[in-house]
Motif scaffolding. Structure first.
Motif, PDB file in Angstrom:
ATOM      1  N   GLY A  55       0.787  -1.228   0.000  1.00 42.86           N
ATOM      2  CA  GLY A  55       0.000   0.000   0.000  1.00 42.86           C
ATOM      3  C   GLY A  55       0.817   1.275   0.000  1.00 42.86           C
ATOM      4  N   PHE A  56       2.143   1.179   0.126  1.00 46.73           N
ATOM      5  CA  PHE A  56       2.980   2.371   0.000  1.00 46.73           C
ATOM      6  C   PHE A  56       3.064   2.837  -1.456  1.00 46.73           C
ATOM      7  CE2 PHE A  56       4.617   0.619   3.979  1.00 46.73           C
ATOM      8  CZ  PHE A  56       4.817   1.761   4.749  1.00 46.73           C
ATOM      9  N   ILE A  57       2.929   1.905  -2.382  1.00 46.95           N
ATOM     10  CA  ILE A  57       3.121   2.189  -3.809  1.00 46.95           C
ATOM     11  C   ILE A  57       1.803   1.941  -4.534  1.00 46.95           C
ATOM     12  CG2 ILE A  57       4.492   1.651  -5.850  1.00 46.95           C
ATOM     13  CD1 ILE A  57       6.581   0.377  -3.958  1.00 46.95           C
ATOM     14  N   LEU A  58       1.194   3.013  -5.019  1.00 45.49           N
ATOM     15  CA  LEU A  58      -0.090   2.906  -5.697  1.00 45.49           C
ATOM     16  C   LEU A  58       0.080   3.244  -7.172  1.00 45.49           C
ATOM     17  CD1 LEU A  58      -2.340   4.895  -3.161  1.00 45.49           C
ATOM     18  CD2 LEU A  58      -1.670   2.492  -3.057  1.00 45.49           C
ATOM     19  N   ILE A  59      -0.636   2.533  -8.016  1.00 46.18           N
ATOM     20  CA  ILE A  59      -0.708   2.859  -9.430  1.00 46.18           C
ATOM     21  C   ILE A  59      -2.185   2.906  -9.806  1.00 46.18           C
ATOM     22  CG2 ILE A  59      -0.580   0.486 -10.288  1.00 46.18           C
ATOM     23  CD1 ILE A  59       1.316   3.441 -11.842  1.00 46.18           C
ATOM     24  N   LYS A  60      -2.596   3.997 -10.416  1.00 44.35           N
ATOM     25  CA  LYS A  60      -4.002   4.240 -10.733  1.00 44.35           C
ATOM     26  C   LYS A  60      -4.870   4.133  -9.491  1.00 44.35           C
ATOM     27  CE  LYS A  60      -3.495   2.505 -15.463  1.00 44.35           C
ATOM     28  NZ  LYS A  60      -3.960   1.515 -16.461  1.00 44.35           N
ATOM     29  N   GLY A  61      -4.326   4.554  -8.355  1.00 47.43           N
ATOM     30  CA  GLY A  61      -5.090   4.586  -7.113  1.00 47.43           C
ATOM     31  C   GLY A  61      -5.156   3.283  -6.355  1.00 47.43           C
TER      32      GLY A  61
ATOM     33  N   ILE B 162      14.291   2.086   1.481  1.00 47.69           N
ATOM     34  CA  ILE B 162      14.199   0.990   0.515  1.00 47.69           C
ATOM     35  C   ILE B 162      12.882   1.042  -0.247  1.00 47.69           C
ATOM     36  CG2 ILE B 162      14.104  -1.515   0.250  1.00 47.69           C
ATOM     37  CD1 ILE B 162      15.933  -1.627   2.806  1.00 47.69           C
ATOM     38  N   ILE B 163      11.777   1.229   0.491  1.00 44.11           N
ATOM     39  CA  ILE B 163      10.462   1.283  -0.158  1.00 44.11           C
ATOM     40  C   ILE B 163      10.371   2.495  -1.081  1.00 44.11           C
ATOM     41  CG2 ILE B 163       7.982   1.523   0.239  1.00 44.11           C
ATOM     42  CD1 ILE B 163       8.356  -0.060   2.829  1.00 44.11           C
ATOM     43  N   THR B 164      10.970   3.622  -0.672  1.00 42.23           N
ATOM     44  CA  THR B 164      10.982   4.812  -1.521  1.00 42.23           C
ATOM     45  C   THR B 164      11.695   4.530  -2.838  1.00 42.23           C
ATOM     46  OG1 THR B 164      10.994   6.265   0.419  1.00 42.23           O
ATOM     47  CG2 THR B 164      11.683   7.231  -1.658  1.00 42.23           C
ATOM     48  N   ALA B 165      12.848   3.892  -2.757  1.00 45.25           N
ATOM     49  CA  ALA B 165      13.601   3.563  -3.975  1.00 45.25           C
ATOM     50  C   ALA B 165      12.810   2.604  -4.866  1.00 45.25           C
ATOM     51  CB  ALA B 165      14.946   2.947  -3.599  1.00 45.25           C
ATOM     52  N   MET B 166      12.147   1.628  -4.263  1.00 46.79           N
ATOM     53  CA  MET B 166      11.323   0.699  -5.036  1.00 46.79           C
ATOM     54  C   MET B 166      10.188   1.432  -5.744  1.00 46.79           C
ATOM     55  SD  MET B 166      11.209  -2.392  -2.214  1.00 46.79           S
ATOM     56  CE  MET B 166       9.807  -3.209  -2.964  1.00 46.79           C
ATOM     57  N   ALA B 167       9.568   2.383  -5.056  1.00 47.22           N
ATOM     58  CA  ALA B 167       8.486   3.166  -5.650  1.00 47.22           C
ATOM     59  C   ALA B 167       8.989   3.958  -6.850  1.00 47.22           C
ATOM     60  CB  ALA B 167       7.881   4.101  -4.615  1.00 47.22           C
ATOM     61  N   PHE B 168      10.139   4.618  -6.693  1.00 48.21           N
ATOM     62  CA  PHE B 168      10.685   5.415  -7.785  1.00 48.21           C
ATOM     63  C   PHE B 168      11.031   4.534  -8.987  1.00 48.21           C
ATOM     64  CE2 PHE B 168      12.415   8.946  -4.763  1.00 48.21           C
ATOM     65  CZ  PHE B 168      11.111   9.311  -4.470  1.00 48.21           C
ATOM     66  N   LEU B 169      11.557   3.356  -8.711  1.00 42.95           N
ATOM     67  CA  LEU B 169      11.883   2.417  -9.782  1.00 42.95           C
ATOM     68  C   LEU B 169      10.620   2.032 -10.563  1.00 42.95           C
ATOM     69  CD1 LEU B 169      14.408   0.891 -10.831  1.00 42.95           C
ATOM     70  CD2 LEU B 169      13.749  -1.007  -9.323  1.00 42.95           C
ATOM     71  N   TYR B 170       9.563   1.777  -9.833  1.00 43.07           N
ATOM     72  CA  TYR B 170       8.302   1.376 -10.469  1.00 43.07           C
ATOM     73  C   TYR B 170       7.696   2.526 -11.277  1.00 43.07           C
ATOM     74  CZ  TYR B 170       3.691  -0.754 -10.930  1.00 43.07           C
ATOM     75  OH  TYR B 170       2.533  -1.280 -11.434  1.00 43.07           O
ATOM     76  N   PHE B 171       7.670   3.726 -10.675  1.00 44.58           N
ATOM     77  CA  PHE B 171       7.084   4.870 -11.370  1.00 44.58           C
ATOM     78  C   PHE B 171       7.862   5.237 -12.629  1.00 44.58           C
ATOM     79  CE2 PHE B 171       5.583   6.393  -6.937  1.00 44.58           C
ATOM     80  CZ  PHE B 171       4.508   5.523  -6.985  1.00 44.58           C
ATOM     81  N   SER B 172       9.165   4.998 -12.618  1.00 41.32           N
ATOM     82  CA  SER B 172       9.974   5.325 -13.799  1.00 41.32           C
ATOM     83  C   SER B 172       9.553   4.502 -15.009  1.00 41.32           C
ATOM     84  CB  SER B 172      11.460   5.098 -13.505  1.00 41.32           C
ATOM     85  OG  SER B 172      11.761   3.708 -13.380  1.00 41.32           O
ATOM     86  N   ARG B 173       8.844   3.405 -14.765  1.00 37.18           N
ATOM     87  CA  ARG B 173       8.429   2.501 -15.843  1.00 37.18           C
ATOM     88  C   ARG B 173       6.928   2.549 -16.128  1.00 37.18           C
ATOM     89  NH1 ARG B 173      11.822  -2.373 -12.933  1.00 37.18           N
ATOM     90  NH2 ARG B 173      13.913  -1.619 -13.514  1.00 37.18           N
ATOM     91  N   LYS B 174       6.135   2.966 -15.134  1.00 40.06           N
ATOM     92  CA  LYS B 174       4.690   2.785 -15.254  1.00 40.06           C
ATOM     93  C   LYS B 174       3.861   4.061 -15.153  1.00 40.06           C
ATOM     94  CE  LYS B 174       4.789  -1.762 -15.507  1.00 40.06           C
ATOM     95  NZ  LYS B 174       4.302  -2.485 -16.701  1.00 40.06           N
ATOM     96  N   ALA B 175       4.443   5.200 -14.749  1.00 42.31           N
ATOM     97  CA  ALA B 175       3.636   6.388 -14.481  1.00 42.31           C
ATOM     98  C   ALA B 175       4.030   7.559 -15.372  1.00 42.31           C
ATOM     99  CB  ALA B 175       3.775   6.795 -13.016  1.00 42.31           C
ATOM    100  N   ASP B 176       3.022   8.304 -15.840  1.00 45.60           N
ATOM    101  CA  ASP B 176       3.281   9.580 -16.503  1.00 45.60           C
ATOM    102  C   ASP B 176       3.656  10.642 -15.467  1.00 45.60           C
ATOM    103  OD1 ASP B 176       2.475   8.590 -19.060  1.00 45.60           O
ATOM    104  OD2 ASP B 176       0.375   8.879 -18.479  1.00 45.60           O
ATOM    105  N   ILE B 177       2.981  10.579 -14.333  1.00 47.68           N
ATOM    106  CA  ILE B 177       3.214  11.541 -13.259  1.00 47.68           C
ATOM    107  C   ILE B 177       2.944  10.849 -11.924  1.00 47.68           C
ATOM    108  CG2 ILE B 177       0.840  12.437 -13.391  1.00 47.68           C
ATOM    109  CD1 ILE B 177       2.036  15.210 -12.692  1.00 47.68           C
ATOM    110  N   ALA B 178       3.755  11.143 -10.927  1.00 47.36           N
ATOM    111  CA  ALA B 178       3.603  10.501  -9.613  1.00 47.36           C
ATOM    112  C   ALA B 178       3.494  11.560  -8.524  1.00 47.36           C
ATOM    113  CB  ALA B 178       4.773   9.576  -9.325  1.00 47.36           C
ATOM    114  N   ILE B 179       2.618  11.299  -7.569  1.00 48.84           N
ATOM    115  CA  ILE B 179       2.443  12.160  -6.399  1.00 48.84           C
ATOM    116  C   ILE B 179       3.246  11.541  -5.273  1.00 48.84           C
ATOM    117  CG2 ILE B 179       0.772  13.082  -4.760  1.00 48.84           C
ATOM    118  CD1 ILE B 179      -1.273  12.527  -7.235  1.00 48.84           C
ATOM    119  N   ILE B 180       4.236  12.266  -4.780  1.00 48.32           N
ATOM    120  CA  ILE B 180       5.165  11.741  -3.786  1.00 48.32           C
ATOM    121  C   ILE B 180       4.929  12.461  -2.465  1.00 48.32           C
ATOM    122  CG2 ILE B 180       7.570  11.277  -3.233  1.00 48.32           C
ATOM    123  CD1 ILE B 180       6.598   9.934  -5.832  1.00 48.32           C
TER     124      ILE B 180
END
Length: 416
Positions: A80-86, A120-138
């Motif tokens: 739940g720390f990392i959301l995509i499309k809500g 660690i979770i922050t880095a994982m989130a950034f890694l995921y958003f770099s591939r899957k998101a147009d824009i991310a709310i941090i």
């Protein structure tokens, strides 16, 4: 496999809160800087980060942007720390991200620079958003200037509110706390704030120093309260009437900040239809924030985890139940101003119950500072079960978001 990862992060929490950016910068460098590969909006503030971010992501999604959200604390476990499309990422996705980051963690551990669980979770989130998101709310985790998330270069920064919280790390005065949060302001990057009063001074100073255009609640944009769920937003050029599904006057404030953010994004960074955006915001429900989780009896949970949050909780409950008896269950972290939160609740609610829960930061029940304010509950699970079986009065649960997460999961398990 995922159970092993959960165990890893539980053990990692023993490292505690570690302000500073050296470890996260080293971690991201080893991952080829994923934080530089997606557009981002940075949100800091004592309260309102999650709500403001939820309003924003709903509006952006309605305008066909692929949105990511990094949020804390999580109400859906690790994923739940990392959301995509809500929605939280899957356990499979979380596991794959962890396996990708794990060799870097192991090397940093050997070098004596062990990254914290949040880093660690922050880095994982950034890694995921770099591939899957147009824009991310941090969302910033704590403060801003030295917060783990403050390694991004956002297209927009937001500071929602400033009040006393995490004083051991951020300072005792509103100006000291605001100065930490103002640390997210970047050169020439627009900054929107809902802060008023003395906490605004460091934000103005930092914005001027960084040549960042500042939009202020109550000055550059304003609201007029209409109902507990409805308000009118306006600036010099526009006016919108907004009716929310989320309960509470404080949500008007959060939604108004989100609307100003959307106006800035529309004018500077791309196409947005404001009517579509506001329609999406009006449909938003926010887990853990004045959220109904059970009928008969009515059970409502709200993560009022500091003094300002408790005051907003009280104001909203008074508006909903001006005369009716309610039962309030409260549990908090030991690093909060528990005495003041407990006093505020006890002065308004004669049927106040205090308890504790399983977490390293949870305040043990014998250590509550005002033992004469609130009836002690040794086993909150039994207490909740008893209320479901016997109570006619509404049950309101508030305090730490981690406690709210436990309550939500427990009530859901009873229903299933």
């Amino acid at each position: 496999m995922h159970a092993d990862i959960i165990s890893f992060f539980e053990k990692r929490q023993q490292l505690g809160i570690q302000p500073g950016l050296d470890r996260i910068e080293a971690l991201l460098e080893a991952l080829d800087h994923p934080e530089k590969k997606f557009a981002s909006i940075h949100v800091a503030g004592t309260n309102g980060k999650g709500s403001t971010g939820t309003f924003l992501q709903a509006a952006l999604r309605a305008n066909r942007y692929r949105t990511g959200t990094f949020t804390s604390p999580s109400l859906h476990g690790l994923t739940g720390f990392i959301l995509i499309k809500g929605e939280p990422v899957s356990e499979e996705t979380f596991t794959a991200l962890f396996q990708e980051v794990k060799p870097v963690i192991q090397q940093m551990d050997k070098d004596g620079r062990a990254p914290s669980h949040f880093e660690i979770i922050t880095a994982m989130a950034f890694l995921y958003f770099s591939r899957k998101a147009d824009i991310a709310i941090i969302e910033a985790g704590m403060g801003g200037r030295e917060d783990t998330t403050n390694v991004i270069n956002p297209i927009l920064s937001i500071i929602t509110t400033v009040s006393r919280d995490h004083t051991a790390f951020l300072g005792d005065t509103l100006e000291e706390i605001a100065a930490h949060k103002a640390g997210i302001i970047k050169p020439f990057t627009p900054i929107i704030t809902g802060v008023e009063g003395e906490g605004l001074i460091p934000i103005i100073n930092e914005a001027n120093k960084k040549s960042a255009v500042l939009y202020r609640f109550g000055m550059d944009f304003t609201i007029k309260e209409l109902q507990i769920d409805e308000f009118e937003w306006k600036n010099l050029a526009s006016k919108y009437r907004v009716k929310l599904r989320t309960i509470g006057i404080h949500q008007h404030h959060n939604a108004s900040v989100a609307i100003q953010a959307l106006k800035v994004l529309k004018n500077r960074f791309g196409h947005l239809d404001m009517r579509i955006s506001i329609d999406a915001m009006q449909k938003v429900t926010i887990p853990g924030r004045m959220e109904k989780i059970h009928d008969n009896p009515f059970i409502l949970v709200d993560g009022a985890h500091n003094e300002a949050g408790v005051k907003a909780f009280i104001k909203t409950v008074r508006a909903i139940y001006p005369r009716r008896k309610v039962l309030v269950l409260f549990a908090a972290f030991k690093d909060k101003d528990v005495a003041e939160m407990q006093r505020l609740l006890a002065d308004v609610f004669p049927n106040l119950y205090i308890t504790s829960f399983e977490h390293p930061r949870a305040l043990p029940l014998p250590d509550y500072p005002l033992q004469n304010k609130g009836e002690r509950v040794e086993d909150w699970q039994t207490w909740i079960t008893d209320q479901i079986n016997t109570s006619a009065a509404p049950v309101l649960v508030t305090g730490s978001f981690h406690f709210i997460d436990l309550i939500r999961s427990f009530v859901k398990s009873l229903e299933e």
